[in-house]
Every structure is written in structure tokens, then in C-alpha cells.
Design a protein around this motif. Structure first.
Motif, mmCIF file in Angstrom:
data_model
loop_
_atom_site.group_PDB
_atom_site.id
_atom_site.type_symbol
_atom_site.label_atom_id
_atom_site.label_comp_id
_atom_site.label_asym_id
_atom_site.label_seq_id
_atom_site.Cartn_x
_atom_site.Cartn_y
_atom_site.Cartn_z
ATOM 1 N N PRO A 162 0.812 -1.229 0.000
ATOM 2 C CA PRO A 162 0.000 0.000 0.000
ATOM 3 C C PRO A 162 0.844 1.279 0.000
ATOM 4 C CG PRO A 162 -0.807 -1.527 1.658
ATOM 5 C CD PRO A 162 0.457 -2.114 1.108
ATOM 6 N N TYR A 163 1.956 1.267 0.695
ATOM 7 C CA TYR A 163 2.847 2.436 0.743
ATOM 8 C C TYR A 163 3.400 2.729 -0.652
ATOM 9 C CZ TYR A 163 6.844 5.316 2.127
ATOM 10 O OH TYR A 163 7.759 6.320 2.249
ATOM 11 N N ARG B 46 0.673 4.051 -2.993
ATOM 12 C CA ARG B 46 0.370 5.472 -2.756
ATOM 13 C C ARG B 46 1.432 6.369 -3.381
ATOM 14 N NH1 ARG B 46 -2.381 9.305 0.048
ATOM 15 N NH2 ARG B 46 -1.195 10.915 1.115
ATOM 16 N N ILE B 47 2.689 6.008 -3.235
ATOM 17 C CA ILE B 47 3.766 6.807 -3.827
ATOM 18 C C ILE B 47 3.653 6.786 -5.345
ATOM 19 C CG2 ILE B 47 6.259 6.935 -4.188
ATOM 20 C CD1 ILE B 47 6.540 6.093 -1.243
ATOM 21 N N ARG C 87 0.983 6.401 -7.163
ATOM 22 C CA ARG C 87 -0.170 7.216 -7.576
ATOM 23 C C ARG C 87 0.036 8.701 -7.277
ATOM 24 N NH1 ARG C 87 -2.868 3.112 -4.705
ATOM 25 N NH2 ARG C 87 -3.298 4.642 -3.076
ATOM 26 N N SER C 88 0.909 9.025 -6.364
ATOM 27 C CA SER C 88 1.068 10.403 -5.907
ATOM 28 C C SER C 88 1.717 11.324 -6.932
ATOM 29 C CB SER C 88 1.920 10.439 -4.633
ATOM 30 O OG SER C 88 3.286 10.158 -4.940
ATOM 31 N N LYS D 233 6.995 9.629 -7.271
ATOM 32 C CA LYS D 233 7.853 8.449 -7.370
ATOM 33 C C LYS D 233 9.323 8.824 -7.625
ATOM 34 C CE LYS D 233 8.388 4.035 -9.641
ATOM 35 N NZ LYS D 233 7.944 3.137 -10.678
ATOM 36 N N MET E 104 4.792 15.269 -1.477
ATOM 37 C CA MET E 104 3.708 14.585 -0.771
ATOM 38 C C MET E 104 2.774 15.586 -0.096
ATOM 39 S SD MET E 104 3.915 11.398 -1.471
ATOM 40 C CE MET E 104 2.880 10.580 -0.253
ATOM 41 N N GLN F 202 -1.325 15.976 -0.523
ATOM 42 C CA GLN F 202 -2.300 16.049 0.559
ATOM 43 C C GLN F 202 -3.172 17.285 0.434
ATOM 44 O OE1 GLN F 202 0.157 15.734 4.057
ATOM 45 N NE2 GLN F 202 -0.137 13.530 4.174
ATOM 46 N N GLU G 158 -5.723 16.607 -2.219
ATOM 47 C CA GLU G 158 -6.732 15.644 -1.769
ATOM 48 C C GLU G 158 -7.729 16.281 -0.816
ATOM 49 O OE1 GLU G 158 -4.484 12.436 -0.111
ATOM 50 O OE2 GLU G 158 -4.239 11.451 -2.030
#
Length: 81
Positions: free
Chosen positions: A31-32, A35-36, A38-39, A42, A72, A76, A79
Motif C-alpha cells: 500500500p505504501y 500510494r507513492i 499514484r502520488s 515516485k 507529498m 495532501q 486531496e
């Protein structure tokens, strides 16, 4: 009789330590890492990881950490808006 010594490489990574891989037991991405990926951060994450691999000291990777943290943080903010 000789003692049995397990064939263990001291620097071999365990499956749980291999972030970014999909294990053969599970078809799920960590999952980590997902998320990276998709963020959009990368590249910054990889630069941070490479810096740490090269220096083995997070203090020498402050610029890479800053760039990853900023990326990141922007995610946030997007989002939550």
C-alpha cells in the motif's frame, strides 16, 4: 557430527523488507508503494532511497527528503481541497 549451519546470507533482504515488489504469495502491491506511485512523487522517492543507499545516513539526504516531503504535501493539499 558437524553442526548444521543454515544457508543464510546476512545482507539478503527478507520478503517483508522488499518494498516495491509484489510477492509471489500475494498479488497485491504494498500500500505504501502504491500510494507513492499514484502520488506523482515516485521520482523524488527514488532519489531519496538512492541517496540513503549511497550514504547510509539520512542527514546527508536532507535535500532529497525536502523535495519528497514537499511533493507529498502538495498531494495532501490537493486531496483535501
Amino acid at each position: 557430527m558437524a553442526d548444521h549451519v543454515p544457508n543464510h546470507q546476512p545482507h539478503e533482504r527478507s520478503p517483508s523488507a522488499t518494498k516495491g515488489t509484489i510477492s509471489s504469495d500475494h498479488d497485491e502491491e504494498d500500500p505504501y508503494d502504491a500510494r507513492i506511485r499514484r502520488s506523482g512523487c515516485k521520482m523524488q522517492h527514488e532519489a531519496l532511497q538512492n541517496c540513503y543507499i549511497d550514504h547510509h545516513d539520512w542527514r546527508k539526504c536532507r535535500e532529497e527528503m525536502k523535495k519528497f516531503r514537499e511533493c507529498m504535501s502538495q498531494l495532501q493539499q490537493r486531496e483535501h481541497s
